[in-house]
Design a protein around this motif. Structure first.
Motif, PDB file in Angstrom:
ATOM      1  N   LEU A 118      22.975  15.218  -5.992  1.00  0.00           N
ATOM      2  CA  LEU A 118      24.130  15.677  -6.760  1.00  0.00           C
ATOM      3  C   LEU A 118      25.286  16.092  -5.853  1.00  0.00           C
ATOM      4  CD1 LEU A 118      22.359  17.661  -9.616  1.00  0.00           C
ATOM      5  CD2 LEU A 118      23.417  15.405  -9.742  1.00  0.00           C
ATOM      6  N   GLY A 119      24.964  16.635  -4.685  1.00  0.00           N
ATOM      7  CA  GLY A 119      26.011  16.992  -3.728  1.00  0.00           C
ATOM      8  C   GLY A 119      26.741  15.765  -3.208  1.00  0.00           C
ATOM      9  N   SER A 120      25.980  14.713  -2.943  1.00  0.00           N
ATOM     10  CA  SER A 120      26.589  13.456  -2.499  1.00  0.00           C
ATOM     11  C   SER A 120      27.460  12.852  -3.598  1.00  0.00           C
ATOM     12  CB  SER A 120      25.487  12.482  -2.096  1.00  0.00           C
ATOM     13  OG  SER A 120      26.022  11.254  -1.726  1.00  0.00           O
ATOM     14  N   LEU A 121      26.966  12.880  -4.818  1.00  0.00           N
ATOM     15  CA  LEU A 121      27.740  12.377  -5.958  1.00  0.00           C
ATOM     16  C   LEU A 121      29.027  13.180  -6.122  1.00  0.00           C
ATOM     17  CD1 LEU A 121      27.906  10.593  -8.549  1.00  0.00           C
ATOM     18  CD2 LEU A 121      26.768  12.481  -9.712  1.00  0.00           C
ATOM     19  N   PHE A 122      28.933  14.497  -6.029  1.00  0.00           N
ATOM     20  CA  PHE A 122      30.102  15.366  -6.161  1.00  0.00           C
ATOM     21  C   PHE A 122      31.126  15.051  -5.078  1.00  0.00           C
ATOM     22  CE2 PHE A 122      32.311  19.289  -4.957  1.00  0.00           C
ATOM     23  CZ  PHE A 122      32.957  19.572  -6.142  1.00  0.00           C
ATOM     24  N   SER A 123      30.677  14.976  -3.829  1.00  0.00           N
ATOM     25  CA  SER A 123      31.584  14.705  -2.716  1.00  0.00           C
ATOM     26  C   SER A 123      32.280  13.361  -2.878  1.00  0.00           C
ATOM     27  CB  SER A 123      30.788  14.743  -1.411  1.00  0.00           C
ATOM     28  OG  SER A 123      31.595  14.402  -0.324  1.00  0.00           O
ATOM     29  N   HIS A 124      31.530  12.347  -3.251  1.00  0.00           N
ATOM     30  CA  HIS A 124      32.103  11.012  -3.438  1.00  0.00           C
ATOM     31  C   HIS A 124      33.131  11.005  -4.579  1.00  0.00           C
ATOM     32  CE1 HIS A 124      32.423   6.684  -3.717  1.00  0.00           C
ATOM     33  NE2 HIS A 124      32.165   6.771  -5.004  1.00  0.00           N
ATOM     34  N   THR A 125      32.800  11.659  -5.679  1.00  0.00           N
ATOM     35  CA  THR A 125      33.709  11.684  -6.823  1.00  0.00           C
ATOM     36  C   THR A 125      34.997  12.426  -6.482  1.00  0.00           C
ATOM     37  OG1 THR A 125      31.840  11.612  -8.341  1.00  0.00           O
ATOM     38  CG2 THR A 125      33.941  12.347  -9.252  1.00  0.00           C
ATOM     39  N   VAL A 126      34.882  13.557  -5.802  1.00  0.00           N
ATOM     40  CA  VAL A 126      36.071  14.314  -5.413  1.00  0.00           C
ATOM     41  C   VAL A 126      36.951  13.464  -4.513  1.00  0.00           C
ATOM     42  CG1 VAL A 126      36.866  16.279  -4.042  1.00  0.00           C
ATOM     43  CG2 VAL A 126      35.034  16.598  -5.685  1.00  0.00           C
ATOM     44  N   ARG A 127      36.351  12.844  -3.518  1.00  0.00           N
ATOM     45  CA  ARG A 127      37.114  12.029  -2.565  1.00  0.00           C
ATOM     46  C   ARG A 127      37.826  10.871  -3.265  1.00  0.00           C
ATOM     47  NH1 ARG A 127      33.336  10.879   1.217  1.00  0.00           N
ATOM     48  NH2 ARG A 127      34.042  12.582   2.524  1.00  0.00           N
TER      49      ARG A 127
ATOM     50  N   ARG B  60       7.997  21.134  -6.136  1.00  0.00           N
ATOM     51  CA  ARG B  60       9.175  21.864  -6.609  1.00  0.00           C
ATOM     52  C   ARG B  60      10.229  21.905  -5.510  1.00  0.00           C
ATOM     53  NH1 ARG B  60       7.470  27.100  -8.736  1.00  0.00           N
ATOM     54  NH2 ARG B  60       6.740  27.197  -6.632  1.00  0.00           N
ATOM     55  N   GLN B  61       9.817  22.190  -4.261  1.00  0.00           N
ATOM     56  CA  GLN B  61      10.768  22.239  -3.151  1.00  0.00           C
ATOM     57  C   GLN B  61      11.365  20.864  -2.870  1.00  0.00           C
ATOM     58  OE1 GLN B  61      11.917  24.977  -1.670  1.00  0.00           O
ATOM     59  NE2 GLN B  61      10.656  26.132  -3.093  1.00  0.00           N
ATOM     60  N   ILE B  62      10.536  19.820  -2.941  1.00  0.00           N
ATOM     61  CA  ILE B  62      11.043  18.459  -2.732  1.00  0.00           C
ATOM     62  C   ILE B  62      12.056  18.100  -3.818  1.00  0.00           C
ATOM     63  CG2 ILE B  62      10.395  16.011  -2.802  1.00  0.00           C
ATOM     64  CD1 ILE B  62       7.770  16.848  -1.402  1.00  0.00           C
ATOM     65  N   GLY B  63      11.762  18.477  -5.052  1.00  0.00           N
ATOM     66  CA  GLY B  63      12.679  18.201  -6.154  1.00  0.00           C
ATOM     67  C   GLY B  63      14.001  18.930  -6.002  1.00  0.00           C
ATOM     68  N   ILE B  64      13.927  20.180  -5.574  1.00  0.00           N
ATOM     69  CA  ILE B  64      15.158  20.957  -5.375  1.00  0.00           C
ATOM     70  C   ILE B  64      16.002  20.337  -4.265  1.00  0.00           C
ATOM     71  CG2 ILE B  64      16.046  23.175  -4.541  1.00  0.00           C
ATOM     72  CD1 ILE B  64      13.655  24.485  -6.036  1.00  0.00           C
ATOM     73  N   ALA B  65      15.371  20.016  -3.143  1.00  0.00           N
ATOM     74  CA  ALA B  65      16.110  19.436  -2.013  1.00  0.00           C
ATOM     75  C   ALA B  65      16.702  18.078  -2.369  1.00  0.00           C
ATOM     76  CB  ALA B  65      15.191  19.308  -0.796  1.00  0.00           C
ATOM     77  N   THR B  66      15.930  17.257  -3.051  1.00  0.00           N
ATOM     78  CA  THR B  66      16.419  15.938  -3.444  1.00  0.00           C
ATOM     79  C   THR B  66      17.560  16.058  -4.454  1.00  0.00           C
ATOM     80  OG1 THR B  66      14.219  15.030  -3.101  1.00  0.00           O
ATOM     81  CG2 THR B  66      15.732  13.709  -4.404  1.00  0.00           C
ATOM     82  N   GLY B  67      17.423  16.964  -5.398  1.00  0.00           N
ATOM     83  CA  GLY B  67      18.476  17.161  -6.391  1.00  0.00           C
ATOM     84  C   GLY B  67      19.776  17.640  -5.775  1.00  0.00           C
ATOM     85  N   ILE B  68      19.667  18.595  -4.863  1.00  0.00           N
ATOM     86  CA  ILE B  68      20.871  19.107  -4.200  1.00  0.00           C
ATOM     87  C   ILE B  68      21.528  18.011  -3.377  1.00  0.00           C
ATOM     88  CG2 ILE B  68      21.689  20.665  -2.391  1.00  0.00           C
ATOM     89  CD1 ILE B  68      19.680  22.713  -3.494  1.00  0.00           C
ATOM     90  N   ALA B  69      20.720  17.240  -2.646  1.00  0.00           N
ATOM     91  CA  ALA B  69      21.284  16.165  -1.821  1.00  0.00           C
ATOM     92  C   ALA B  69      21.940  15.095  -2.690  1.00  0.00           C
ATOM     93  CB  ALA B  69      20.190  15.539  -0.962  1.00  0.00           C
TER      94      ALA B  69
ATOM     95  N   LEU C  19      27.239  16.128 -16.136  1.00  0.00           N
ATOM     96  CA  LEU C  19      26.807  15.042 -17.017  1.00  0.00           C
ATOM     97  C   LEU C  19      25.469  14.466 -16.552  1.00  0.00           C
ATOM     98  CD1 LEU C  19      27.327  13.089 -19.368  1.00  0.00           C
ATOM     99  CD2 LEU C  19      28.563  11.640 -17.745  1.00  0.00           C
ATOM    100  N   ILE C  20      25.350  14.186 -15.264  1.00  0.00           N
ATOM    101  CA  ILE C  20      24.099  13.652 -14.727  1.00  0.00           C
ATOM    102  C   ILE C  20      22.973  14.676 -14.908  1.00  0.00           C
ATOM    103  CG2 ILE C  20      22.911  12.876 -12.626  1.00  0.00           C
ATOM    104  CD1 ILE C  20      24.924  10.867 -13.747  1.00  0.00           C
ATOM    105  N   GLY C  21      23.261  15.945 -14.662  1.00  0.00           N
ATOM    106  CA  GLY C  21      22.256  16.990 -14.869  1.00  0.00           C
ATOM    107  C   GLY C  21      21.797  17.069 -16.312  1.00  0.00           C
ATOM    108  N   ALA C  22      22.725  16.956 -17.243  1.00  0.00           N
ATOM    109  CA  ALA C  22      22.371  17.002 -18.663  1.00  0.00           C
ATOM    110  C   ALA C  22      21.535  15.788 -19.061  1.00  0.00           C
ATOM    111  CB  ALA C  22      23.635  17.075 -19.520  1.00  0.00           C
ATOM    112  N   ILE C  23      21.904  14.634 -18.541  1.00  0.00           N
ATOM    113  CA  ILE C  23      21.132  13.423 -18.848  1.00  0.00           C
ATOM    114  C   ILE C  23      19.714  13.544 -18.290  1.00  0.00           C
ATOM    115  CG2 ILE C  23      20.913  10.953 -18.309  1.00  0.00           C
ATOM    116  CD1 ILE C  23      24.024  10.845 -18.496  1.00  0.00           C
ATOM    117  N   LEU C  24      19.592  13.995 -17.057  1.00  0.00           N
ATOM    118  CA  LEU C  24      18.260  14.156 -16.464  1.00  0.00           C
ATOM    119  C   LEU C  24      17.442  15.199 -17.209  1.00  0.00           C
ATOM    120  CD1 LEU C  24      19.090  13.981 -12.647  1.00  0.00           C
ATOM    121  CD2 LEU C  24      17.950  12.265 -14.071  1.00  0.00           C
ATOM    122  N   ALA C  25      18.075  16.278 -17.626  1.00  0.00           N
ATOM    123  CA  ALA C  25      17.354  17.295 -18.405  1.00  0.00           C
ATOM    124  C   ALA C  25      16.901  16.729 -19.750  1.00  0.00           C
ATOM    125  CB  ALA C  25      18.234  18.529 -18.608  1.00  0.00           C
ATOM    126  N   GLY C  26      17.748  15.934 -20.383  1.00  0.00           N
ATOM    127  CA  GLY C  26      17.378  15.325 -21.655  1.00  0.00           C
ATOM    128  C   GLY C  26      16.247  14.326 -21.497  1.00  0.00           C
TER     129      GLY C  26
END
Length: 125
Positions: free
Chosen positions: A41-50, A30-39, A114-121
């Motif tokens: 999605l955070g990287s994706l967010f930063s890249h998209t904003v930039r 669970r901790q590995i999944g949380i850390a990987t998800g944050i890293a 969108l990525i979160g929704a796809i992964l949840a689905g």
């Protein structure tokens, strides 16, 4: 809401002598999944904003110099602060830059959601 049933399931499917191991594995993954998800999605967010900020400010006829657009986009994407980034933009171009920042932030959030929704689905299947 999810953790108690998840832990109960992890412990309930093994023999009682392996319940501690199952609980530890559950907590670790669970901790590995949380850390990987944050890293990720955070990287994706930063890249998209930039990229969104730079593409909006690099449009034809923009009064924002390319170097200022890249510096502003990097400052916003890194979370350094909008005020410092806007100070590098000419005064007459600040409303355009502020709009690009808002639009970039919204585009980044949309992509993360969108990525979160796809992964949840996919995980639900």
């Amino acid at each position: 809401m999810v953790n108690p049933p998840l832990a109960s399931t992890a412990i309930g499917v093994v023999t009682p002598d392996r319940a501690g191991m199952a609980s530890g594995i559950n907590a670790t993954f669970r901790q590995i999944g949380i850390a990987t998800g944050i890293a990720g999605l955070g990287s994706l967010f930063s890249h998209t904003v930039r990229t969104h900020i730079v593409s909006l400010l690099a449009a034809g006829g923009s009064p924002v110099p390319a170097s200022a657009a890249h510096r502003l986009a990097a400052d916003v994407a890194q979370g350094s602060g909008v005020a410092g980034g806007l100070s590098s933009v000419p005064a007459q171009a600040r409303p355009i830059a502020a709009h690009a920042i808002r639009a970039g932030f919204v585009a980044g959030l949309n992509e993360v959601f969108l990525i979160g929704a796809i992964l949840a689905g996919v995980a639900r299947c």
